[in-house]
Scaffold this motif. Sequence first.
Motif, PDB file in Angstrom:
ATOM      1  N   VAL A 158       0.841  -1.143  -0.037  1.00 21.88           N
ATOM      2  CA  VAL A 158       0.019  -0.076   0.072  1.00 21.88           C
ATOM      3  C   VAL A 158       0.824   1.422   0.002  1.00 21.88           C
ATOM      4  O   VAL A 158       1.880   1.384   1.047  1.00 21.88           O
ATOM      5  CB  VAL A 158      -1.088   0.085   1.179  1.00 21.88           C
ATOM      6  CG1 VAL A 158      -1.891   1.189   1.080  1.00 21.88           C
ATOM      7  CG2 VAL A 158      -1.652  -1.224   1.356  1.00 21.88           C
ATOM      8  N   ILE A 159       0.798   2.225  -1.016  1.00 24.26           N
ATOM      9  CA  ILE A 159       1.353   3.428  -1.163  1.00 24.26           C
ATOM     10  C   ILE A 159       0.427   4.492  -0.891  1.00 24.26           C
ATOM     11  O   ILE A 159      -0.615   4.768  -1.911  1.00 24.26           O
ATOM     12  CB  ILE A 159       2.490   3.420  -2.579  1.00 24.26           C
ATOM     13  CG1 ILE A 159       3.203   2.157  -2.669  1.00 24.26           C
ATOM     14  CG2 ILE A 159       3.091   4.777  -2.497  1.00 24.26           C
ATOM     15  CD1 ILE A 159       3.639   2.038  -4.003  1.00 24.26           C
ATOM     16  N   LYS A 160       0.830   5.338  -0.316  1.00 20.37           N
ATOM     17  CA  LYS A 160      -0.042   6.600  -0.004  1.00 20.37           C
ATOM     18  C   LYS A 160       0.625   7.929  -0.012  1.00 20.37           C
ATOM     19  O   LYS A 160       1.674   8.012   0.387  1.00 20.37           O
ATOM     20  CB  LYS A 160      -0.539   6.476   1.615  1.00 20.37           C
ATOM     21  CG  LYS A 160      -1.529   5.387   1.928  1.00 20.37           C
ATOM     22  CD  LYS A 160      -2.099   5.391   3.324  1.00 20.37           C
ATOM     23  CE  LYS A 160      -2.783   4.038   4.061  1.00 20.37           C
ATOM     24  NZ  LYS A 160      -3.334   4.366   5.233  1.00 20.37           N
ATOM     25  N   HIS A 161      -0.130   8.868  -0.676  1.00 17.07           N
ATOM     26  CA  HIS A 161       0.416  10.255  -0.714  1.00 17.07           C
ATOM     27  C   HIS A 161      -0.517  11.211  -0.532  1.00 17.07           C
ATOM     28  O   HIS A 161      -1.633  11.023  -0.633  1.00 17.07           O
ATOM     29  CB  HIS A 161       0.949  10.451  -2.015  1.00 17.07           C
ATOM     30  CG  HIS A 161       1.910   9.584  -2.843  1.00 17.07           C
ATOM     31  ND1 HIS A 161       3.320   9.544  -2.633  1.00 17.07           N
ATOM     32  CD2 HIS A 161       1.928   8.530  -3.666  1.00 17.07           C
ATOM     33  CE1 HIS A 161       4.009   8.813  -3.052  1.00 17.07           C
ATOM     34  NE2 HIS A 161       3.040   8.072  -3.650  1.00 17.07           N
ATOM     35  N   GLN A 162      -0.158  12.179   0.200  1.00 18.28           N
ATOM     36  CA  GLN A 162      -0.821  13.344   0.539  1.00 18.28           C
ATOM     37  C   GLN A 162      -0.451  14.513   0.494  1.00 18.28           C
ATOM     38  O   GLN A 162       0.703  14.668   0.780  1.00 18.28           O
ATOM     39  CB  GLN A 162      -1.659  13.141   2.002  1.00 18.28           C
ATOM     40  CG  GLN A 162      -2.621  14.237   2.400  1.00 18.28           C
ATOM     41  CD  GLN A 162      -3.315  13.950   3.900  1.00 18.28           C
ATOM     42  OE1 GLN A 162      -2.660  13.246   4.469  1.00 18.28           O
ATOM     43  NE2 GLN A 162      -4.596  14.716   3.933  1.00 18.28           N
ATOM     44  N   LEU A 163      -1.083  15.553  -0.256  1.00 11.44           N
ATOM     45  CA  LEU A 163      -0.427  16.882  -0.550  1.00 11.44           C
ATOM     46  C   LEU A 163      -1.685  17.733   0.156  1.00 11.44           C
ATOM     47  O   LEU A 163      -2.829  17.591  -0.479  1.00 11.44           O
ATOM     48  CB  LEU A 163      -0.083  17.272  -1.925  1.00 11.44           C
ATOM     49  CG  LEU A 163       0.346  18.425  -2.128  1.00 11.44           C
ATOM     50  CD1 LEU A 163       1.834  18.439  -1.738  1.00 11.44           C
ATOM     51  CD2 LEU A 163       0.623  18.652  -3.723  1.00 11.44           C
ATOM     52  N   TYR A 164      -1.422  19.003   0.733  1.00 12.98           N
ATOM     53  CA  TYR A 164      -2.329  19.743   1.364  1.00 12.98           C
ATOM     54  C   TYR A 164      -1.907  21.264   1.354  1.00 12.98           C
ATOM     55  O   TYR A 164      -0.917  21.534   1.618  1.00 12.98           O
ATOM     56  CB  TYR A 164      -2.926  19.310   2.775  1.00 12.98           C
ATOM     57  CG  TYR A 164      -1.749  19.287   3.852  1.00 12.98           C
ATOM     58  CD1 TYR A 164      -1.466  20.123   4.669  1.00 12.98           C
ATOM     59  CD2 TYR A 164      -1.243  17.864   4.226  1.00 12.98           C
ATOM     60  CE1 TYR A 164      -0.402  20.167   5.523  1.00 12.98           C
ATOM     61  CE2 TYR A 164      -0.152  18.216   5.233  1.00 12.98           C
ATOM     62  CZ  TYR A 164      -0.178  18.913   5.781  1.00 12.98           C
ATOM     63  OH  TYR A 164       1.121  18.870   6.877  1.00 12.98           O
ATOM     64  N   TYR A 165      -2.900  22.083   1.352  1.00 13.91           N
ATOM     65  CA  TYR A 165      -2.545  23.576   1.605  1.00 13.91           C
ATOM     66  C   TYR A 165      -3.613  24.348   2.332  1.00 13.91           C
ATOM     67  O   TYR A 165      -4.840  24.026   1.817  1.00 13.91           O
ATOM     68  CB  TYR A 165      -2.167  24.228   0.242  1.00 13.91           C
ATOM     69  CG  TYR A 165      -2.205  25.671   0.245  1.00 13.91           C
ATOM     70  CD1 TYR A 165      -1.104  26.470   0.530  1.00 13.91           C
ATOM     71  CD2 TYR A 165      -3.552  26.482  -0.329  1.00 13.91           C
ATOM     72  CE1 TYR A 165      -1.093  27.874   0.521  1.00 13.91           C
ATOM     73  CE2 TYR A 165      -3.332  27.854  -0.276  1.00 13.91           C
ATOM     74  CZ  TYR A 165      -2.315  28.529   0.121  1.00 13.91           C
ATOM     75  OH  TYR A 165      -2.217  29.597   0.299  1.00 13.91           O
ATOM     76  N   SER A 166      -3.164  25.278   3.206  1.00 17.41           N
ATOM     77  CA  SER A 166      -4.234  25.999   3.840  1.00 17.41           C
ATOM     78  C   SER A 166      -3.806  27.553   3.869  1.00 17.41           C
ATOM     79  O   SER A 166      -2.637  27.734   3.790  1.00 17.41           O
ATOM     80  CB  SER A 166      -4.549  25.794   5.157  1.00 17.41           C
ATOM     81  OG  SER A 166      -4.951  24.353   5.197  1.00 17.41           O
ATOM     82  N   ASN A 167      -4.773  28.310   3.290  1.00 14.55           N
ATOM     83  CA  ASN A 167      -4.670  29.760   3.373  1.00 14.55           C
ATOM     84  C   ASN A 167      -5.354  30.225   4.612  1.00 14.55           C
ATOM     85  O   ASN A 167      -6.663  30.120   4.636  1.00 14.55           O
ATOM     86  CB  ASN A 167      -4.877  30.646   2.283  1.00 14.55           C
ATOM     87  CG  ASN A 167      -4.813  32.168   2.284  1.00 14.55           C
ATOM     88  OD1 ASN A 167      -5.809  32.769   2.874  1.00 14.55           O
ATOM     89  ND2 ASN A 167      -3.810  32.662   2.311  1.00 14.55           N
ATOM     90  N   TYR A 168      -4.769  30.914   5.758  1.00 16.83           N
ATOM     91  CA  TYR A 168      -5.411  31.143   6.909  1.00 16.83           C
ATOM     92  C   TYR A 168      -5.487  32.830   7.522  1.00 16.83           C
ATOM     93  O   TYR A 168      -4.188  32.909   7.300  1.00 16.83           O
ATOM     94  CB  TYR A 168      -4.979  30.244   8.007  1.00 16.83           C
ATOM     95  CG  TYR A 168      -5.242  30.375   9.608  1.00 16.83           C
ATOM     96  CD1 TYR A 168      -6.589  30.062   9.913  1.00 16.83           C
ATOM     97  CD2 TYR A 168      -4.535  30.921  10.443  1.00 16.83           C
ATOM     98  CE1 TYR A 168      -7.187  30.083  11.349  1.00 16.83           C
ATOM     99  CE2 TYR A 168      -4.975  31.248  11.684  1.00 16.83           C
ATOM    100  CZ  TYR A 168      -6.232  30.656  12.019  1.00 16.83           C
ATOM    101  OH  TYR A 168      -6.703  30.813  13.344  1.00 16.83           O
ATOM    102  N   ASN A 169      -6.406  33.171   7.940  1.00 20.91           N
ATOM    103  CA  ASN A 169      -6.219  34.652   8.604  1.00 20.91           C
ATOM    104  C   ASN A 169      -7.027  34.572   9.806  1.00 20.91           C
ATOM    105  O   ASN A 169      -8.101  33.848  10.013  1.00 20.91           O
ATOM    106  CB  ASN A 169      -7.003  35.595   7.573  1.00 20.91           C
ATOM    107  CG  ASN A 169      -6.249  35.655   5.998  1.00 20.91           C
ATOM    108  OD1 ASN A 169      -5.287  36.235   5.849  1.00 20.91           O
ATOM    109  ND2 ASN A 169      -6.747  34.864   5.324  1.00 20.91           N
ATOM    110  N   PHE A 170      -6.382  35.392  10.545  1.00 18.31           N
ATOM    111  CA  PHE A 170      -7.151  35.342  12.183  1.00 18.31           C
ATOM    112  C   PHE A 170      -6.998  36.831  12.684  1.00 18.31           C
ATOM    113  O   PHE A 170      -5.830  37.441  12.667  1.00 18.31           O
ATOM    114  CB  PHE A 170      -6.307  34.213  13.091  1.00 18.31           C
ATOM    115  CG  PHE A 170      -6.830  34.450  14.414  1.00 18.31           C
ATOM    116  CD1 PHE A 170      -7.454  33.787  14.745  1.00 18.31           C
ATOM    117  CD2 PHE A 170      -5.565  35.209  15.171  1.00 18.31           C
ATOM    118  CE1 PHE A 170      -7.726  33.779  16.180  1.00 18.31           C
ATOM    119  CE2 PHE A 170      -5.971  35.038  16.633  1.00 18.31           C
ATOM    120  CZ  PHE A 170      -7.177  34.509  17.119  1.00 18.31           C
ATOM    121  N   GLU A 171      -7.970  37.247  13.384  1.00 19.67           N
ATOM    122  CA  GLU A 171      -7.910  38.432  14.172  1.00 19.67           C
ATOM    123  C   GLU A 171      -8.842  38.608  15.325  1.00 19.67           C
ATOM    124  O   GLU A 171      -9.825  38.333  15.084  1.00 19.67           O
ATOM    125  CB  GLU A 171      -8.104  39.775  13.166  1.00 19.67           C
ATOM    126  CG  GLU A 171      -8.262  41.270  13.860  1.00 19.67           C
ATOM    127  CD  GLU A 171      -8.483  42.112  12.988  1.00 19.67           C
ATOM    128  OE1 GLU A 171      -8.071  43.347  13.371  1.00 19.67           O
ATOM    129  OE2 GLU A 171      -8.844  42.078  11.836  1.00 19.67           O
TER     130      GLU A 171
END
Length: 752
Positions: free
Chosen positions: A364-377
């Motif tokens: 079993v071969i797994k790949h995961q790619l993720y991205y988040s753009n986050y803003n906080f105030e």
Amino acid sequence: MKPFFLFFLLITTNAFAHLGKLAGVVYDPLTRLPLAGVTVQLTEPGRATQTNELGQYQFDKLVPGSYHLTLSHVGFAAQTVVVLVQDDQTTTVKTGLVNAPLELSEVVISSPRSHDQQLISSLDIKVRPITNSQEILRLVPGLFIGQHAGGGKAEQIFLRGFDLDHGTDIRLTVDGMPVNMVSHAHGQGYADLHFVIPELVEGVDFKKGPYQADKGNLTTAGWVDFRTRTALDKSFVKLETGQYDTYRTVAGIDLLGAKGRATNQSAYLASEYSYTNSYFDNPQRFRRLNIVGKYHGHLGANTNLTLTGSTFYSKWNHSGQIPDRAVESGLTDFFGSIDPTEGGETSRTNVNAQLVTVTPRNHVIKHQLYYSNYNFELYSNFTFFKEDTLNGDQIRQKEARNLFGYTSSYSTQTNVGRTIWTTTMGVQYRQDMTRGTELSHTKDRVITLEQKNYGNINEINAAAYVDELVQLTDRVTVNAGLRVDYFRSQYEDLLALPLTKQHADAAIVSPKLNLYYTANPRLQLYLNTGKGFHSNDARVVVPQGGRQILPAAYGSDLGLIVKPLPKLLINAAAWYLWLAQEFVFVGDENVVEPSGRSRRYGVDVSARYQLTRHLFADLDLNTATPRAIGEEAGKNYLPLAPTFTSTGGLSLRTETGFSGSLRYRYIADRPANEDNSIVAKGYCVTDLQANYTRKAYALGLSVQNLFNVRWKETQFATESRLRGEAAPVTEICFTPGTPFFARLNLTYFFGH
């Protein structure tokens, strides 16, 4: 010697020359998608396994003949099929499991992948209705949460004698994508789950303690992974209304329908909008928008791809915490405020891609790619007029962040006689880059009086691990793992003249060892041991030059899973956790506080009992003794750390459409400071949920705090000064808990 060796080789070759192989796939007939984690047992030789991510399983080296194959999974009807294995051939079986009412008597405690078993959470999510994102976290036995910013801020988390703040020592993920934000403007590990639509949660996997090699940073008290639905059973629209000007609408649309099921694909689009003024004297004007899209399909017979995209936005006002003396003197009501201008705004946009391949040799071969753009105030005021008697002590914490990462793993399984070796190797990479991480003194959310901290952060965490699972016999399983983490933290101080940019490096090695003994299908004993850690804020790491900024945690669980009666399941464990000295950045005050060493130990007990065909009871009891090491007795308490908690209730599921639950949660009094001279008062709150579901629609009633008790949801021993006071006072400051709060909802189903 040589003739003997040739004779042995001839006998061995001849013995295995006429063995067959059995390979199968298990799927959900409703969605046509594969089912992972299904227990598959061959009755006659007593062998068992579980399906992988593609719903596949395999048995090698079978003597030709007829076999009884039993397949079972929580929430599905167990099936037994007869298969014929022939000489030198692979017999292929494809089985669809049908949804069925849960029967605890059918739940089997098995040794394959024993450390992955999530019996408790699998049972709970099948019988308990989930009404909001907070309820998702409460599926973890012993985990308590507290909201102290009216609903928009991430919840404060308590587990195993920890005040985890907003995520300092618990790792939260959604479909494998990290939720925690390292070096966050409000505090290390800040974990905001409000971008999750509760109706889309399919499962909750968790484990307490630092015992798995593939889980790294912040996995001290434990980890929780929320799995969202791969496909919708039906499209739906849900409308909800309640007290305090509360409105919510949710919709989920199946984009492919029958065409998708025929080609083993699924895709849906879902959205949520909610608004409330809440129960505080000052209207909260809380509003949140969620949009989620998900696609799942097969790139080949043994490769599937899952793509998820989501965006989330929230804005709110909140009343903040208030001191006991302000209520006792009549200065403000129990649901009032000292600084009514507090509030915040946050957003997060995510992209998550997961690729799973099973090779012809069942690797079993797994790949995961993720991205988040986050803003906080966030605007808060914890001390009121302690520092600035004229303008007040309001602060602004703000950041903009880009987060991206990659994970990969390779897993193989080898049979040596009756021993099964499963080897998993993996690499992980995560990088967080923030712009304008800020702490400022403000007034009325409009005027900036002073910038106390302002800079950019670039933090990298790279890791590699190896995990070995050895099923020595049908009863004994050993799991050993080793993990190496490397951190590189960089901080650019934008207030310094000239501008300064510094960095620091650190690494840590974390071994794990777990033992499991399955005496029979009703009893399993286990011993978990492991080393974990949490990282510290980059604003601490850089001044320390990378030294002593990855404090180790050593833990152990000795427990059992037992079914003393066919319809009673109990999971109990005695545990111990030791933490090295650590340095914690307190974002609210812009200071570094060394906390010293600590130890915690306690007992967890979870019981699930099926009273009738449709009625289930559950009970969780959790004790903890948290203490600082090296401090004088009586002055070594860990503030706000829970010492005893309990949750439980009754859940009803009928075939006529009626369902619901009556649940309580209790937390005992606990020290609010080091010498226990200030006490955070405990509480017991009861919630009610009732539903009536038909093929085309569902009606629901949700009541929080059914008996309308007055309780304090979050409490802090804080030194504060009210306007006009001559000197600061240290006492409990609190956020009031929800009073009686009723909501009605109507869901309409369509499609399929």
